[in-house]
Design a protein around this motif. Structure first.
Motif, short mmCIF file in Angstrom:
data_model
loop_
_atom_site.label_atom_id
_atom_site.label_comp_id
_atom_site.label_asym_id
_atom_site.label_seq_id
_atom_site.Cartn_x
_atom_site.Cartn_y
_atom_site.Cartn_z
N GLY A 159 11.15 10.73 8.65
CA GLY A 159 10.40 11.76 9.34
C GLY A 159 8.91 11.47 9.28
O GLY A 159 8.24 11.26 10.30
N ILE A 160 8.38 11.43 8.05
CA ILE A 160 6.97 11.11 7.79
C ILE A 160 6.97 10.03 6.72
O ILE A 160 7.60 10.19 5.66
CB ILE A 160 6.20 12.34 7.31
N ALA A 161 6.27 8.91 6.95
CA ALA A 161 6.31 7.79 6.02
C ALA A 161 4.92 7.21 5.81
O ALA A 161 4.07 7.24 6.71
CB ALA A 161 7.25 6.71 6.54
N GLN A 162 4.73 6.65 4.61
CA GLN A 162 3.45 6.02 4.28
C GLN A 162 3.66 4.87 3.32
O GLN A 162 4.47 4.94 2.40
CB GLN A 162 2.50 7.03 3.65
N GLU A 163 2.89 3.79 3.52
CA GLU A 163 2.86 2.68 2.56
C GLU A 163 1.44 2.12 2.47
O GLU A 163 0.59 2.40 3.32
CB GLU A 163 3.85 1.59 2.97
N HIS A 164 1.19 1.36 1.41
CA HIS A 164 -0.12 0.70 1.22
C HIS A 164 -1.28 1.68 1.33
O HIS A 164 -2.31 1.38 1.94
CB HIS A 164 -0.33 -0.40 2.27
N SER A 165 -1.15 2.87 0.76
CA SER A 165 -2.16 3.90 0.97
C SER A 165 -2.47 4.63 -0.33
O SER A 165 -1.71 4.56 -1.30
CB SER A 165 -1.70 4.89 2.04
N THR A 166 -3.58 5.36 -0.33
CA THR A 166 -4.00 6.11 -1.51
C THR A 166 -4.44 7.52 -1.12
O THR A 166 -4.84 7.77 0.01
CB THR A 166 -5.18 5.40 -2.22
N ARG A 167 -4.30 8.43 -2.09
CA ARG A 167 -4.83 9.80 -2.01
C ARG A 167 -4.36 10.57 -0.78
O ARG A 167 -5.10 11.40 -0.24
CB ARG A 167 -6.36 9.78 -2.10
N GLY A 168 -3.16 10.31 -0.33
CA GLY A 168 -2.61 11.06 0.80
C GLY A 168 -2.26 12.49 0.41
O GLY A 168 -1.90 12.77 -0.74
N LEU A 169 -2.35 13.40 1.36
CA LEU A 169 -1.96 14.79 1.17
C LEU A 169 -0.94 15.16 2.25
O LEU A 169 -1.23 15.09 3.44
CB LEU A 169 -3.18 15.71 1.27
N PHE A 170 0.25 15.56 1.80
CA PHE A 170 1.33 15.94 2.72
C PHE A 170 1.72 17.38 2.37
O PHE A 170 2.35 17.62 1.34
CB PHE A 170 2.51 14.99 2.56
N ARG A 171 1.35 18.32 3.23
CA ARG A 171 1.45 19.74 2.87
C ARG A 171 1.98 20.57 4.04
O ARG A 171 1.55 20.40 5.18
CB ARG A 171 0.08 20.25 2.43
#
Length: 362
Positions: A159-171
């Motif tokens: 649905g929602i995906a992330q890689e190679h990243s920092t300090r993400g906010l999923f709310r």
């Protein structure tokens, strides 16, 4: 024009006016409004750092790539829907290889930074993305990405995906009926390497329902998964590590409501079949699992149970994890399942439960 259309236009005008009213007259930032039938990508391409691309209600059959730092892509709520184009893209000219795009890779929205220069401070909010072959929203190489009030449903993989990243906010997002994880966070999807520091990523107040796995955190450290509602998946929350160094872990899973994740999913090359798994730690270290309510899981998979510690399938132990202060009820084969040896030094304290494997953990 009907009263309904007049009311809709008045509402949209008021919302745009509210944006404008909140922006100081001296500010250089703009609001670019996209109407139904227009191209979101064209507005995103025209936007500069700090601008807002505001997408009115309607169905937009396209894929959108964001590469501008500080950009906000905001819809008008669930009525702003992004779906795959009705027509297939044209093949590349003979003898040439087609360029890989967000759409050709099967994604609805892509937020993409460089390998050594992360894309900073992008926000995506208040829209629905559905029907894509891979991910509704995919991000890579970002810092401080915010994804909120996004509905990602019926996408082929995540649905929602992330890689190679920092300090993400999923709310306050909803991930419903996606082929794999509703929400997927990883260091690297393809390469075998140690866990990376997310520098405080936060996954909170999301609804994850009817996916294969509600939330997957893979090979990451230093983040929090809190106050999520996870139900109707094959497995609720997966924290996944392996033998690589540094190990996955040093993170918190707390205050989540994890209920009846009893959907059946067949085995894959990496995992046995899934059914009835609440919160699973596999190959992780120093993870705190606390104040979660985990109820109603029923299954006979090796990963079934309320809160399960499972040695990873490459043989890495789950070590020095703390399972404390959780409320568990009606989970089978047990509320707490620890498949690690006593040498792994995992601690089970202060949990409210009735049955455990081995006995004595409640």
């Amino acid at each position: 024009m009907t009263k309904r259309h007049i009311a809709y236009l008045a509402c949209a005008t008021s919302l745009v006016g509210a944006f404008a009213g909140a922006t100081p007259a001296s500010a250089a930032h703009r609001i670019l409004v996209v109407h139904a039938g227009e191209s979101i990508q064209k507005a995103v391409n025209a936007a500069k750092a700090g601008d807002i691309v505001f997408v009115l209600a309607g169905t937009y059959r396209e894929s959108v790539t964001v590469k501008t730092a500080g950009l906000t892509l905001r819809g008008a709520g669930p009525g702003t829907v992004i779906q795959p184009p009705a027509k297939k893209t044209k093949p590349a000219p003979h003898g040439k290889k087609a360029a890989v795009t967000c759409l050709s890779d099967g994604n609805g929205i892509c937020v993409v930074g460089g390998k050594n220069k992360p894309l900073k401070d992008v926000t995506v909010s208040d829209l629905k993305v559905t029907g894509f072959a891979r991910s509704g929203l995919f991000s890579m190489g970002t810092d401080r990405l915010t994804v909120k009030r996004v509905i990602a449903e019926h996408n082929g993989q995540w649905g929602i995906a992330q890689e190679h990243s920092t300090r993400g906010l999923f709310r306050n997002n909803t991930a419903l009926g996606n082929g794999d994880a509703g929400l997927f966070l990883a260091n690297n999807v393809k390469a075998e390497q140690g866990a990376t520091d997310s520098k405080g990523a936060a996954v909170d107040h999301n609804r994850l329902q009817d996916n294969r796995i509600g939330i997957t955190v893979r090979r990451l450290r230093n983040l929090a998964v809190t106050h999520n509602y996870v139900t109707g998946n094959c497995a609720g929350v997966f924290v996944v590590g392996d033998e690589n160094k540094p190990r996955a872990g040093a993170l918190t899973v707390s205050d989540n409501l994890v209920v009846q994740n009893n959907k059946y999913c067949p085995k894959t090359a990496r995992l046995p079949y899934l059914k009835g798994s609440g919160i699973v730690l596999t190959g992780t270290e120093k993870t705190l699992v606390t104040r979660n309510r985990v109820t109603g899981h029923q299954g006979k998979s090796p990963l079934s149970g309320g809160i399960v510690l499972f040695k990873s399938f490459v043989g890495a132990n789950s070590e020095k994890n703390r399972i404390t202060g959780n409320r568990l009820m009606d989970n089978s084969p047990a509320d707490l399942v620890n498949q690690e040896s006593a040498k792994s030094d995992n601690a089970f304290t202060g949990n409210s439960c009735r049955a455990s494997k081995p006995a004595g953990l409640c």
